[in-house]
Write a protein that holds these residues in place. Structure first.
Motif, PDB file in Angstrom:
ATOM      1  N   PRO A 224      17.295  16.691  -3.999  1.00 18.49           N
ATOM      2  CA  PRO A 224      17.255  15.227  -4.111  1.00 18.49           C
ATOM      3  C   PRO A 224      16.309  14.586  -3.100  1.00 18.49           C
ATOM      4  O   PRO A 224      16.205  15.029  -1.953  1.00 18.49           O
ATOM      5  CB  PRO A 224      18.706  14.806  -3.826  1.00 18.49           C
ATOM      6  CG  PRO A 224      19.318  15.958  -3.088  1.00 18.49           C
ATOM      7  CD  PRO A 224      18.579  17.195  -3.488  1.00 18.49           C
ATOM      8  N   ILE A 225      15.622  13.563  -3.557  1.00 16.09           N
ATOM      9  CA  ILE A 225      14.692  12.811  -2.686  1.00 16.09           C
ATOM     10  C   ILE A 225      15.480  11.696  -2.006  1.00 16.09           C
ATOM     11  O   ILE A 225      16.363  11.086  -2.618  1.00 16.09           O
ATOM     12  CB  ILE A 225      13.537  12.242  -3.542  1.00 16.09           C
ATOM     13  CG1 ILE A 225      12.696  13.412  -4.072  1.00 16.09           C
ATOM     14  CG2 ILE A 225      12.675  11.248  -2.763  1.00 16.09           C
ATOM     15  CD1 ILE A 225      11.629  13.022  -5.067  1.00 16.09           C
ATOM     16  N   ASP A 226      15.172  11.438  -0.755  1.00 11.47           N
ATOM     17  CA  ASP A 226      15.888  10.403   0.004  1.00 11.47           C
ATOM     18  C   ASP A 226      15.288   9.025  -0.353  1.00 11.47           C
ATOM     19  O   ASP A 226      14.420   8.500   0.350  1.00 11.47           O
ATOM     20  CB  ASP A 226      15.741  10.696   1.507  1.00 11.47           C
ATOM     21  CG  ASP A 226      16.545   9.715   2.353  1.00 11.47           C
ATOM     22  OD1 ASP A 226      17.060   8.717   1.792  1.00 11.47           O
ATOM     23  OD2 ASP A 226      16.648   9.948   3.573  1.00 11.47           O
ATOM     24  N   TRP A 227      15.787   8.422  -1.429  1.00  9.55           N
ATOM     25  CA  TRP A 227      15.224   7.151  -1.885  1.00  9.55           C
ATOM     26  C   TRP A 227      15.532   6.011  -0.929  1.00  9.55           C
ATOM     27  O   TRP A 227      14.822   5.002  -0.897  1.00  9.55           O
ATOM     28  CB  TRP A 227      15.671   6.826  -3.316  1.00  9.55           C
ATOM     29  CG  TRP A 227      15.043   7.779  -4.295  1.00  9.55           C
ATOM     30  CD1 TRP A 227      15.673   8.725  -5.046  1.00  9.55           C
ATOM     31  CD2 TRP A 227      13.632   7.918  -4.575  1.00  9.55           C
ATOM     32  NE1 TRP A 227      14.744   9.438  -5.785  1.00  9.55           N
ATOM     33  CE2 TRP A 227      13.500   8.962  -5.521  1.00  9.55           C
ATOM     34  CE3 TRP A 227      12.482   7.277  -4.117  1.00  9.55           C
ATOM     35  CZ2 TRP A 227      12.258   9.368  -6.016  1.00  9.55           C
ATOM     36  CZ3 TRP A 227      11.242   7.677  -4.610  1.00  9.55           C
ATOM     37  CH2 TRP A 227      11.148   8.709  -5.547  1.00  9.55           C
ATOM     38  N   ALA A 228      16.587   6.165  -0.121  1.00  9.42           N
ATOM     39  CA  ALA A 228      16.891   5.117   0.870  1.00  9.42           C
ATOM     40  C   ALA A 228      15.735   5.040   1.872  1.00  9.42           C
ATOM     41  O   ALA A 228      15.291   3.948   2.261  1.00  9.42           O
ATOM     42  CB  ALA A 228      18.207   5.425   1.575  1.00  9.42           C
ATOM     43  N   GLU A 229      15.224   6.208   2.254  1.00  8.92           N
ATOM     44  CA  GLU A 229      14.081   6.228   3.183  1.00  8.92           C
ATOM     45  C   GLU A 229      12.866   5.562   2.537  1.00  8.92           C
ATOM     46  O   GLU A 229      12.178   4.736   3.161  1.00  8.92           O
ATOM     47  CB  GLU A 229      13.751   7.681   3.561  1.00  8.92           C
ATOM     48  CG  GLU A 229      12.508   7.792   4.435  1.00  8.92           C
ATOM     49  CD  GLU A 229      12.172   9.237   4.803  1.00  8.92           C
ATOM     50  OE1 GLU A 229      13.090  10.017   5.127  1.00  8.92           O
ATOM     51  OE2 GLU A 229      10.961   9.573   4.774  1.00  8.92           O
ATOM     52  N   PHE A 230      12.599   5.886   1.270  1.00 12.36           N
ATOM     53  CA  PHE A 230      11.462   5.290   0.550  1.00 12.36           C
ATOM     54  C   PHE A 230      11.558   3.752   0.574  1.00 12.36           C
ATOM     55  O   PHE A 230      10.593   3.060   0.908  1.00 12.36           O
ATOM     56  CB  PHE A 230      11.481   5.817  -0.894  1.00 12.36           C
ATOM     57  CG  PHE A 230      10.486   5.179  -1.827  1.00 12.36           C
ATOM     58  CD1 PHE A 230       9.135   5.483  -1.756  1.00 12.36           C
ATOM     59  CD2 PHE A 230      10.906   4.285  -2.811  1.00 12.36           C
ATOM     60  CE1 PHE A 230       8.215   4.908  -2.638  1.00 12.36           C
ATOM     61  CE2 PHE A 230       9.999   3.708  -3.698  1.00 12.36           C
ATOM     62  CZ  PHE A 230       8.653   4.023  -3.603  1.00 12.36           C
ATOM     63  N   HIS A 231      12.749   3.225   0.255  1.00  7.65           N
ATOM     64  CA  HIS A 231      12.887   1.768   0.186  1.00  7.65           C
ATOM     65  C   HIS A 231      12.761   1.135   1.566  1.00  7.65           C
ATOM     66  O   HIS A 231      12.208   0.037   1.703  1.00  7.65           O
ATOM     67  CB  HIS A 231      14.205   1.392  -0.506  1.00  7.65           C
ATOM     68  CG  HIS A 231      14.171   1.704  -1.973  1.00  7.65           C
ATOM     69  ND1 HIS A 231      13.266   1.115  -2.839  1.00  7.65           N
ATOM     70  CD2 HIS A 231      14.889   2.575  -2.732  1.00  7.65           C
ATOM     71  CE1 HIS A 231      13.431   1.605  -4.062  1.00  7.65           C
ATOM     72  NE2 HIS A 231      14.407   2.495  -4.019  1.00  7.65           N
ATOM     73  N   GLU A 232      13.240   1.836   2.592  1.00  7.30           N
ATOM     74  CA  GLU A 232      13.082   1.319   3.956  1.00  7.30           C
ATOM     75  C   GLU A 232      11.598   1.211   4.319  1.00  7.30           C
ATOM     76  O   GLU A 232      11.148   0.227   4.903  1.00  7.30           O
ATOM     77  CB  GLU A 232      13.777   2.259   4.963  1.00  7.30           C
ATOM     78  CG  GLU A 232      15.226   1.925   5.223  1.00  7.30           C
ATOM     79  CD  GLU A 232      15.433   0.463   5.631  1.00  7.30           C
ATOM     80  OE1 GLU A 232      14.989   0.089   6.729  1.00  7.30           O
ATOM     81  OE2 GLU A 232      16.022  -0.292   4.835  1.00  7.30           O
ATOM     82  N   VAL A 233      10.838   2.244   3.947  1.00 12.75           N
ATOM     83  CA  VAL A 233       9.391   2.236   4.244  1.00 12.75           C
ATOM     84  C   VAL A 233       8.727   1.068   3.496  1.00 12.75           C
ATOM     85  O   VAL A 233       7.913   0.338   4.057  1.00 12.75           O
ATOM     86  CB  VAL A 233       8.736   3.592   3.884  1.00 12.75           C
ATOM     87  CG1 VAL A 233       7.227   3.528   4.038  1.00 12.75           C
ATOM     88  CG2 VAL A 233       9.295   4.709   4.743  1.00 12.75           C
ATOM     89  N   LEU A 234       9.127   0.868   2.230  1.00 14.36           N
ATOM     90  CA  LEU A 234       8.550  -0.239   1.448  1.00 14.36           C
ATOM     91  C   LEU A 234       8.928  -1.598   2.027  1.00 14.36           C
ATOM     92  O   LEU A 234       8.169  -2.561   1.923  1.00 14.36           O
ATOM     93  CB  LEU A 234       9.007  -0.155  -0.021  1.00 14.36           C
ATOM     94  CG  LEU A 234       7.959   0.379  -0.995  1.00 14.36           C
ATOM     95  CD1 LEU A 234       7.492   1.764  -0.621  1.00 14.36           C
ATOM     96  CD2 LEU A 234       8.487   0.385  -2.418  1.00 14.36           C
TER      97      LEU A 234
ATOM     98  N   TYR B  87       0.883  -1.165   0.000  1.00 15.62           N
ATOM     99  CA  TYR B  87       0.000   0.000   0.000  1.00 15.62           C
ATOM    100  C   TYR B  87       0.918   1.212   0.000  1.00 15.62           C
ATOM    101  O   TYR B  87       2.128   1.070   0.235  1.00 15.62           O
ATOM    102  CB  TYR B  87      -0.965  -0.004   1.203  1.00 15.62           C
ATOM    103  CG  TYR B  87      -0.275  -0.026   2.548  1.00 15.62           C
ATOM    104  CD1 TYR B  87       0.036  -1.234   3.162  1.00 15.62           C
ATOM    105  CD2 TYR B  87       0.096   1.159   3.195  1.00 15.62           C
ATOM    106  CE1 TYR B  87       0.690  -1.263   4.390  1.00 15.62           C
ATOM    107  CE2 TYR B  87       0.736   1.127   4.417  1.00 15.62           C
ATOM    108  CZ  TYR B  87       1.034  -0.076   5.008  1.00 15.62           C
ATOM    109  OH  TYR B  87       1.693  -0.103   6.215  1.00 15.62           O
ATOM    110  N   SER B  88       0.349   2.401  -0.245  1.00 10.48           N
ATOM    111  CA  SER B  88       1.208   3.564  -0.444  1.00 10.48           C
ATOM    112  C   SER B  88       2.082   3.855   0.774  1.00 10.48           C
ATOM    113  O   SER B  88       1.601   3.884   1.920  1.00 10.48           O
ATOM    114  CB  SER B  88       0.365   4.799  -0.785  1.00 10.48           C
ATOM    115  OG  SER B  88       1.225   5.893  -1.018  1.00 10.48           O
TER     116      SER B  88
END
Ligand code: BYC
Length: 320
Positions: A266-276, A112-113
């Motif tokens: 820049p967007i913190d993509w590491a945070e995004f992947h951790e959330v996923l 989910y989002s």
């Protein structure tokens, strides 16, 4: 609209021609298995987001500062449940069932989002969610009204109308706080500071890393790439933030005359992947609460099924 054809190759040609001509694919039309699977994946994730998305805001219903605010928030949270319903129904037209999809959500096999794994710490978060999260949702979902799959596209029309009301209530709430006392203004600014970057992540990974975008766009499920929609959202938000008297928390945000768009940091993509991966601030809480709500609702599903069975039996007797 695809029609009957003698073999799979011809079916595929009819499907491709329908997509190329911007016609709608309907549930009984032939479609490639991968198209069906990709739609189920996206629609299910969307439906799950709607019902999990009820939690962060529902957290504030009992503490809304006035009867008017409470009534508005309750209506909004109920709308999200309705969106979930339209979307699960759209997914069911593809041959899956709501039970199966909920099971996948509860067992972590469907996403989910990411946005709904962040906490709602103050009342201003209700405003920030409406303005930014619903604003991002509208930006993403208006093009989905032209999705090649009919039932999803039609569900999106109504969802977008309701999201638009949600976005405006959030904007109006933030405006009231921003123009209020110093403490209220600071609370609104703090909420925007926390929700801005996660809202940009809602659009998904950058185009170069988006596994599904190219195929989804070829099938006209998606009409724009993740980065295109993210840029559109940033461009919409900048003047709105100015009108609100609030600052977007990005020192690199500036108008780029040459591109005709705002540049952003820049967007913190590491945070995004951790959330996923399940490691966001509220992942455990959200899924535990969802499973509990499902268990608590078991008696309602049983009663509804028993009633439907009884009704069927009575009709059967009457028809005999
Ligand atoms: N969070 O190849 P990509 C709402 C996944 S509800 C989590 O770019 P795609 C609202 C993606 O699923 C908001 N996962 O994928 C409700 C894929 O994983 P799988 C939800 C994300 O599908 C209540 C992988 O990452 N809106 O607005 O081409 C209150 C690779 O990504 C996210 C929708 O669902 C994310 N942010 O594009 C208020 C809209 N981003 O499936 C508001 C419909 C990506 O391979 N969905 N992933 O395991 C879409 O438009 C597209 O599915 C996405 C992703 C743009 C989200």
């Amino acid at each position: 609209m695809t029609t009957m054809a003698p073999d799979t190759g011809s079916y595929e040609a009819v499907f491709d021609a329908a997509v190329a001509a911007d016609e709608r694919i309907e549930p009984r039309d032939w479609m490639p298995d991968a198209y069906r699977a990709s739609l189920v994946r996206q629609i299910a994730q969307h439906a799950h987001s709607e019902i999990i998305g009820m939690q962060p805001e529902a957290n504030w219903i009992t503490r809304a500062p006035s009867l008017r605010r409470k009534a508005i928030l309750m209506a909004k949270v109920q709308d999200e449940a309705g969106h979930g319903l339209y979307l699960y129904s759209a997914a069911e037209t593809l041959g899956t069932s709501r039970d199966e999809l909920l099971d996948k959500l509860h067992s972590g096999r469907q996403k989910y989002s990411s946005i709904f794994n962040y906490p709602t710490l103050t009342w201003a978060d209700v405003g920030a969610i409406g303005w930014l999260v619903d604003g991002a949702a509208i930006t993403n979902q208006v093009p989905l009204c032209r999705c090649s799959y009919g039932p999803y596209a039609r569900a999106m029309v109504r969802v977008c109308k309701e999201e638009s009301f949600h976005q405006r209530q959030g904007y109006e709430l933030l405006l009231t706080l921003s123009r209020g006392t110093e403490a209220q203004h600071a609370m609104a600014q703090d909420a925007v500071d926390r929700w801005w970057w996660p809202s940009l992540m809602m659009f998904g990974p950058p185009d170069g890393e988006s596994a599904h975008s190219a195929q989804s766009m070829a099938w006209k499920i998606k009409r724009h790439s993740n980065d295109e929609l993210r840029q559109r959202f940033v461009d919409i938000c900048v003047p709105q933030a100015e009108s609100l008297g609030l600052t977007l928390p990005d020192p690199d945000l500036r108008w780029n005359e040459e591109r005709g768009h705002h540049d952003f940091g820049p967007i913190d993509w590491a945070e995004f992947h951790e959330v996923l991966r399940g490691n966001g601030p509220c992942n455990d809480q959200r899924i535990t609460r969802r499973r509990q709500a499902h268990e608590d609702g078991a008696w309602v599903r049983e009663a509804a099924a028993a009633y439907a069975g009884k009704h069927r039996d009575t009709q059967g007797e009457a028809g005999a």
